[in-house]
Write an enzyme that holds these catalytic residues in place. Structure first.
Site, mmCIF file in Angstrom:
data_model
loop_
_atom_site.group_PDB
_atom_site.id
_atom_site.type_symbol
_atom_site.label_atom_id
_atom_site.label_comp_id
_atom_site.label_asym_id
_atom_site.label_seq_id
_atom_site.Cartn_x
_atom_site.Cartn_y
_atom_site.Cartn_z
ATOM 1 N N LYS A 59 1.292 -62.156 26.627
ATOM 2 C CA LYS A 59 2.028 -62.798 25.538
ATOM 3 C C LYS A 59 3.521 -62.930 25.817
ATOM 4 O O LYS A 59 4.210 -63.743 25.182
ATOM 5 C CB LYS A 59 1.784 -62.045 24.232
ATOM 6 C CG LYS A 59 0.377 -62.207 23.689
ATOM 7 C CD LYS A 59 0.180 -61.442 22.406
ATOM 8 C CE LYS A 59 -1.241 -61.578 21.891
ATOM 9 N NZ LYS A 59 -1.509 -62.912 21.335
ATOM 10 N N SER A 81 -5.273 -57.972 30.482
ATOM 11 C CA SER A 81 -3.984 -57.904 29.813
ATOM 12 C C SER A 81 -3.945 -56.717 28.876
ATOM 13 O O SER A 81 -4.963 -56.176 28.485
ATOM 14 C CB SER A 81 -3.739 -59.199 29.036
ATOM 15 O OG SER A 81 -2.465 -59.201 28.442
#
Length: 333
Positions: free
Chosen positions: A62, A312
């Site tokens: 992100k 992630s």
């Protein structure tokens, strides 16, 4: 907008925005590695390529979106700052970018707060506000705070600049591995999945994008299935997937390009985290392993194919890591 239909929603976001974001991010982030994991391939029964976003400075993909958004703000907008709600990784992306661009950043966190993520947010200079028991309540409070002080409210998913920034990781991945058959992506708010769909449709139309969410928080899944923005009970322990409503921008992109949407349970996510740890030497929090859980759930249909997942979220709490080590190991395919 819960209850809105998605069939004719006009979203002005294309591959050009992703390519522009790649130019912006070149001054801030290097490309992350993507390569095969042979032991994981053996366990899954198909060739698995990992895109390693856990090596980002915030531990999650992100950060790309936050940098792209702050880069596009004027000096005056940065002075007034940004406000958003987050369980951690989206907030870190804004905090990191705000520090790089000299902007004020305020993040509203719902309870219970992950201490690992809270510590990281403070480290990047964010002001933390703990409010509410879920992301929807925290988001409403963040919007109110932004209105009071003149800051820019940043929606965690319905922000084209975030989607375009995140899309740069899929541009890297699909350029390096143009012959992928499948791309599995986790969904909370859906910015990552939406950007994956957007990029794959343009640069790798033969690659099928499969979304993954948990049965305990299935609002995005049900919004996609029904074609309407719906709310659903939000009970997952997987923080990054703990969203109880569908979001308009991301859902519209998913409706256009997504191949399928899978549901897995929280225990399947923990098993996938353990498999990444033992078979790929990779630490991921739950949201960062959900894509692998989805891949494993349909492994019997993937023999002979090449599939990719994005690893992630290197921000798992000690309690979460303890539950991962207690998960049931997966048997080889």
């Amino acid at each position: 907008m819960v209850g809105a239909t998605l069939e004719n929603m006009d979203i002005d976001l294309g591959i050009g925005a992703v390519r522009a974001a790649r130019t912006v991010l070149a001054d801030h982030l290097p490309a992350t590695p993507s390569w095969a994991a042979p032991a994981l391939t053996e366990a899954a029964g198909c060739q698995v390529v990992l895109k390693h976003e856990e090596v980002q400075p915030t531990g999650a993909f992100k950060v790309r979106g936050g940098l792209n958004l702050l880069a596009g703000m004027s000096p005056e907008q940065r002075r007034r700052g940004v406000v958003s709600a987050s369980t951690g990784n989206h907030g870190q992306s804004l905090a990191y970018a705000s520090r790089r661009f000299g902007a004020r950043c305020q993040i509203v966190l719902p309870e219970p707060v992950n201490p690992t993520k809270a510590r990281a947010l403070r480290g990047w200079g964010a002001e933390l506000v703990v409010y509410g028991q879920d992301m929807e309540t925290a988001g409403a409070h963040a919007r109110e705070l932004a209105g009071r002080g003149g800051a820019r409210f940043v929606h965690p998913a319905d922000e084209p600049a975030l989607i375009a920034g995140v899309g740069t990781l899929y541009l890297e991945l699909l350029t390096a591995h143009p012959d992928l058959d499948y791309l599995f992506v986790p969904v909370g708010g859906g910015s990552g999945a939406a950007s994956a769909c957007l990029v794959a449709a343009s640069v790798a139309p033969g690659c099928r994008v499969i979304a993954v969410q948990t049965t305990a928080s299935r609002a995005a899944h049900d919004s996609w299935r029904t074609g309407e923005l719906v709310s659903r009970p939000n009970r997952t322990a997987v923080e990054g997937l703990a969203i109880g409503i569908g979001y308009a921008t991301t859902q519209a992109l998913l409706r256009r390009h997504l191949t399928d949407f899978l549901l897995v349970d929280d225990e399947q996510v923990r098993v996938a985290q353990l498999l990444l740890l033992t078979h790929a030497h990779t630490l991921a929090e739950g949201a960062g392993a959900a894509a692998l859980a989805g891949l494993l759930s349909m492994a019997d249909r993937l023999a002979g194919t090449r599939a990719a997942i994005v690893v992630s979220g290197g921000n798992a709490s000690p309690a979460e890591l303890g539950s991962v080590l207690g998960a049931r190991p997966v048997a080889a395919a």
